[in-house]
Motif scaffolding. Structure first.
Motif, PDB file in Angstrom:
ATOM      1  N   PHE A 143      54.014  73.052  57.338  1.00 50.35           N
ATOM      2  CA  PHE A 143      52.924  74.008  57.193  1.00 50.35           C
ATOM      3  C   PHE A 143      52.685  74.327  55.718  1.00 50.35           C
ATOM      4  O   PHE A 143      51.543  74.304  55.244  1.00 50.35           O
ATOM      5  N   LYS A 144      53.751  74.597  54.983  1.00 50.28           N
ATOM      6  CA  LYS A 144      53.623  74.982  53.573  1.00 50.28           C
ATOM      7  C   LYS A 144      53.097  73.841  52.709  1.00 50.28           C
ATOM      8  O   LYS A 144      52.537  74.070  51.636  1.00 50.28           O
ATOM      9  N   LYS A 145      53.260  72.621  53.178  1.00 56.71           N
ATOM     10  CA  LYS A 145      52.712  71.470  52.453  1.00 56.71           C
ATOM     11  C   LYS A 145      51.207  71.623  52.259  1.00 56.71           C
ATOM     12  O   LYS A 145      50.655  71.290  51.200  1.00 56.71           O
ATOM     13  N   TYR A 146      50.533  72.150  53.269  1.00 54.25           N
ATOM     14  CA  TYR A 146      49.082  72.341  53.205  1.00 54.25           C
ATOM     15  C   TYR A 146      48.692  73.788  52.909  1.00 54.25           C
ATOM     16  O   TYR A 146      47.710  74.043  52.204  1.00 54.25           O
ATOM     17  N   PHE A 147      49.454  74.713  53.469  1.00 50.81           N
ATOM     18  CA  PHE A 147      49.059  76.123  53.433  1.00 50.81           C
ATOM     19  C   PHE A 147      50.200  76.972  52.857  1.00 50.81           C
ATOM     20  O   PHE A 147      50.968  77.580  53.612  1.00 50.81           O
ATOM     21  N   PRO A 148      50.338  77.008  51.535  1.00 45.90           N
ATOM     22  CA  PRO A 148      51.497  77.669  50.923  1.00 45.90           C
ATOM     23  C   PRO A 148      51.491  79.183  51.008  1.00 45.90           C
ATOM     24  O   PRO A 148      52.537  79.813  50.839  1.00 45.90           O
ATOM     25  N   GLU A 149      50.333  79.794  51.275  1.00 44.33           N
ATOM     26  CA  GLU A 149      50.298  81.254  51.287  1.00 44.33           C
ATOM     27  C   GLU A 149      49.148  81.772  52.141  1.00 44.33           C
ATOM     28  O   GLU A 149      48.194  81.045  52.431  1.00 44.33           O
ATOM     29  N   ILE A 150      49.254  83.031  52.532  1.00 43.93           N
ATOM     30  CA  ILE A 150      48.162  83.719  53.221  1.00 43.93           C
ATOM     31  C   ILE A 150      47.118  84.084  52.169  1.00 43.93           C
ATOM     32  O   ILE A 150      47.445  84.661  51.131  1.00 43.93           O
ATOM     33  N   GLN A 151      45.870  83.756  52.432  1.00 44.07           N
ATOM     34  CA  GLN A 151      44.815  83.953  51.445  1.00 44.07           C
ATOM     35  C   GLN A 151      44.073  85.271  51.651  1.00 44.07           C
ATOM     36  O   GLN A 151      44.104  85.862  52.728  1.00 44.07           O
ATOM     37  N   GLY A 152      43.406  85.713  50.588  1.00 45.38           N
ATOM     38  CA  GLY A 152      42.582  86.912  50.674  1.00 45.38           C
ATOM     39  C   GLY A 152      43.253  88.144  50.110  1.00 45.38           C
ATOM     40  O   GLY A 152      44.388  88.103  49.615  1.00 45.38           O
ATOM     41  N   GLU A 153      42.548  89.275  50.194  1.00 44.52           N
ATOM     42  CA  GLU A 153      43.049  90.537  49.651  1.00 44.52           C
ATOM     43  C   GLU A 153      44.219  91.075  50.472  1.00 44.52           C
ATOM     44  O   GLU A 153      44.331  90.811  51.670  1.00 44.52           O
ATOM     45  N   LYS A 154      45.052  91.857  49.786  1.00 44.10           N
ATOM     46  CA  LYS A 154      46.196  92.485  50.451  1.00 44.10           C
ATOM     47  C   LYS A 154      46.260  93.967  50.086  1.00 44.10           C
ATOM     48  O   LYS A 154      45.852  94.365  48.985  1.00 44.10           O
ATOM     49  N   LEU A 155      46.749  94.775  50.994  1.00 44.24           N
ATOM     50  CA  LEU A 155      46.981  96.190  50.717  1.00 44.24           C
ATOM     51  C   LEU A 155      48.102  96.340  49.694  1.00 44.24           C
ATOM     52  O   LEU A 155      49.005  95.495  49.612  1.00 44.24           O
ATOM     53  N   LYS A 156      48.066  97.426  48.941  1.00 42.68           N
ATOM     54  CA  LYS A 156      49.126  97.679  47.969  1.00 42.68           C
ATOM     55  C   LYS A 156      50.333  98.361  48.615  1.00 42.68           C
ATOM     56  O   LYS A 156      51.426  98.379  48.040  1.00 42.68           O
ATOM     57  N   THR A 157      50.121  98.927  49.783  1.00 45.98           N
ATOM     58  CA  THR A 157      51.201  99.611  50.487  1.00 45.98           C
ATOM     59  C   THR A 157      51.167  99.211  51.960  1.00 45.98           C
ATOM     60  O   THR A 157      50.432  98.301  52.344  1.00 45.98           O
ATOM     61  N   GLU A 168      59.897  93.350  56.491  1.00 46.82           N
ATOM     62  CA  GLU A 168      58.922  92.276  56.244  1.00 46.82           C
ATOM     63  C   GLU A 168      57.525  92.850  55.988  1.00 46.82           C
ATOM     64  O   GLU A 168      56.525  92.289  56.429  1.00 46.82           O
ATOM     65  N   ILE A 169      57.464  93.942  55.249  1.00 44.04           N
ATOM     66  CA  ILE A 169      56.190  94.631  55.040  1.00 44.04           C
ATOM     67  C   ILE A 169      55.139  93.730  54.385  1.00 44.04           C
ATOM     68  O   ILE A 169      53.938  93.891  54.606  1.00 44.04           O
ATOM     69  N   GLU A 170      55.575  92.747  53.587  1.00 45.20           N
ATOM     70  CA  GLU A 170      54.625  91.840  52.936  1.00 45.20           C
ATOM     71  C   GLU A 170      53.787  91.077  53.953  1.00 45.20           C
ATOM     72  O   GLU A 170      52.646  90.701  53.665  1.00 45.20           O
ATOM     73  N   LEU A 171      54.324  90.867  55.132  1.00 38.75           N
ATOM     74  CA  LEU A 171      53.600  90.140  56.179  1.00 38.75           C
ATOM     75  C   LEU A 171      52.508  90.990  56.820  1.00 38.75           C
ATOM     76  O   LEU A 171      51.633  90.452  57.512  1.00 38.75           O
ATOM     77  N   LEU A 172      52.573  92.309  56.614  1.00 38.74           N
ATOM     78  CA  LEU A 172      51.594  93.210  57.227  1.00 38.74           C
ATOM     79  C   LEU A 172      50.487  93.621  56.258  1.00 38.74           C
ATOM     80  O   LEU A 172      49.507  94.225  56.671  1.00 38.74           O
ATOM     81  N   ARG A 173      50.627  93.316  54.984  1.00 34.56           N
ATOM     82  CA  ARG A 173      49.670  93.770  53.982  1.00 34.56           C
ATOM     83  C   ARG A 173      48.366  92.970  53.912  1.00 34.56           C
ATOM     84  O   ARG A 173      47.360  93.509  53.455  1.00 34.56           O
ATOM     85  N   PRO A 174      48.335  91.710  54.325  1.00 34.22           N
ATOM     86  CA  PRO A 174      47.070  90.964  54.235  1.00 34.22           C
ATOM     87  C   PRO A 174      45.945  91.611  55.034  1.00 34.22           C
ATOM     88  O   PRO A 174      46.160  92.157  56.119  1.00 34.22           O
ATOM     89  N   LYS A 175      44.742  91.535  54.477  1.00 33.15           N
ATOM     90  CA  LYS A 175      43.540  91.990  55.191  1.00 33.15           C
ATOM     91  C   LYS A 175      42.939  90.853  56.016  1.00 33.15           C
ATOM     92  O   LYS A 175      42.065  91.075  56.855  1.00 33.15           O
ATOM     93  N   SER A 176      43.372  89.642  55.721  1.00 35.63           N
ATOM     94  CA  SER A 176      42.998  88.458  56.491  1.00 35.63           C
ATOM     95  C   SER A 176      44.266  87.668  56.788  1.00 35.63           C
ATOM     96  O   SER A 176      45.234  87.736  56.019  1.00 35.63           O
ATOM     97  N   TYR A 177      44.239  86.929  57.870  1.00 35.44           N
ATOM     98  CA  TYR A 177      45.313  85.980  58.144  1.00 35.44           C
ATOM     99  C   TYR A 177      44.678  84.593  58.140  1.00 35.44           C
ATOM    100  O   TYR A 177      44.480  83.957  59.163  1.00 35.44           O
ATOM    101  N   ALA A 178      44.327  84.194  56.916  1.00 31.31           N
ATOM    102  CA  ALA A 178      43.587  82.954  56.694  1.00 31.31           C
ATOM    103  C   ALA A 178      44.369  82.050  55.754  1.00 31.31           C
ATOM    104  O   ALA A 178      45.124  82.518  54.898  1.00 31.31           O
ATOM    105  N   PHE A 179      44.158  80.756  55.931  1.00 29.70           N
ATOM    106  CA  PHE A 179      44.901  79.751  55.173  1.00 29.70           C
ATOM    107  C   PHE A 179      43.933  78.642  54.764  1.00 29.70           C
ATOM    108  O   PHE A 179      42.962  78.376  55.470  1.00 29.70           O
ATOM    109  N   GLY A 180      44.202  77.995  53.625  1.00 34.05           N
ATOM    110  CA  GLY A 180      43.321  76.910  53.222  1.00 34.05           C
ATOM    111  C   GLY A 180      43.839  76.175  52.000  1.00 34.05           C
ATOM    112  O   GLY A 180      44.748  76.635  51.311  1.00 34.05           O
ATOM    113  N   PHE A 181      43.237  75.021  51.750  1.00 35.77           N
ATOM    114  CA  PHE A 181      43.545  74.265  50.537  1.00 35.77           C
ATOM    115  C   PHE A 181      42.333  73.420  50.150  1.00 35.77           C
ATOM    116  O   PHE A 181      41.542  73.005  50.994  1.00 35.77           O
ATOM    117  N   GLN A 182      42.188  73.197  48.853  1.00 36.08           N
ATOM    118  CA  GLN A 182      41.049  72.453  48.342  1.00 36.08           C
ATOM    119  C   GLN A 182      41.249  70.950  48.490  1.00 36.08           C
ATOM    120  O   GLN A 182      42.388  70.452  48.484  1.00 36.08           O
TER     121      GLN A 182
END
Length: 218
Positions: A143-157, A168-182
């Motif tokens: 998965f990480k080969k193509y999609f290394p991170e969750i994309q988009g804005e994230k909450l600060k808290t 695992e609070i970092e997993l709850l901060r994204p405003k989107s659960y989107a993935f992509g690569f160019q």
């Protein structure tokens, strides 16, 4: 793809109604190519992810005409073509698969971009209850080969309603659960572009199934 890329390159240089009207036949030809390509991908994704029905490609392809009513940019046309393949088509609120064709800026991706509050809360709740299941998917090497991170804005808290000390609070901060690569133009125009998409979307299917199961539970 060559027909689509060529048309879009020229549109980038001539983004006005006069040129578009004079080249409407080229647009229609490019659109038909994109619809055919989308139909091919629908069939392949259907094999990977049973949730995806055999959709009409017209329900997945976004319009090329821009809505300029509230934009400072008044150019009338998008300079890319994109299809979102999900149950319900391009307007779906569910996780899906996205193909974006744009000269010099094509990309592949999916998941859920900027979900509405109920959907976002449902996903966060599932991750909060079963964080290891989500981590097992997004941290897998394939998965990480193509999609290394969750994309988009994230909450600060921490999001409202969730404890700030969640491990695992970092997993709850994204405003989107989107993935992509160019994907560069050479790969888009290459013989194995479909193979690349299928390989990437096989990995993406696991996270999409997790996200959609989260929506179905809540």
């Amino acid at each position: 793809m060559k027909t689509i890329i060529s048309f879009l390159k020229d549109l980038q240089k001539n983004n006005n109604k006069e040129w578009f009207d004079a080249n409407r036949d080229r647009y229609q030809e490019s659109k038909e190519h994109m619809l055919f390509f989308t139909e091919l991908l629908i069939q392949e994704i259907h094999k990977i992810d049973p949730e995806i029905p055999l959709l009409s490609p017209k329900d997945c392809l976004f319009r090329i005409f821009r809505d300029v009513r509230f934009s400072n940019d008044k150019t009338p046309y998008k300079t890319h073509m994109g299809s979102f393949i999900a149950r319900g088509g391009r307007k779906s609120k569910r996780a899906g698969y996205y193909v974006h064709i744009e000269p010099g800026n094509s990309f592949l991706g999916g998941g859920i971009w900027c979900p509405e509050p109920p959907e976002l809360k449902a996903i966060r709740s599932e991750i909060f209850e079963h964080p290891e299941d989500f981590k097992d998917i997004i941290e897998a090497p394939g998965f990480k080969k193509y999609f290394p991170e969750i994309q988009g804005e994230k909450l600060k808290t921490a999001p409202k309603g969730f404890p700030k000390d969640f491990e695992e609070i970092e997993l709850l901060r994204p405003k989107s659960y989107a993935f992509g690569f160019q994907v560069n133009d050479q790969k888009v125009l290459g013989e194995d572009f479909v193979g690349l998409i299928v390989d990437a979307f096989q990995e993406l299917a696991r996270v999409n199934q997790y996200l959609n199961a989260s929506l179905d539970k809540n």
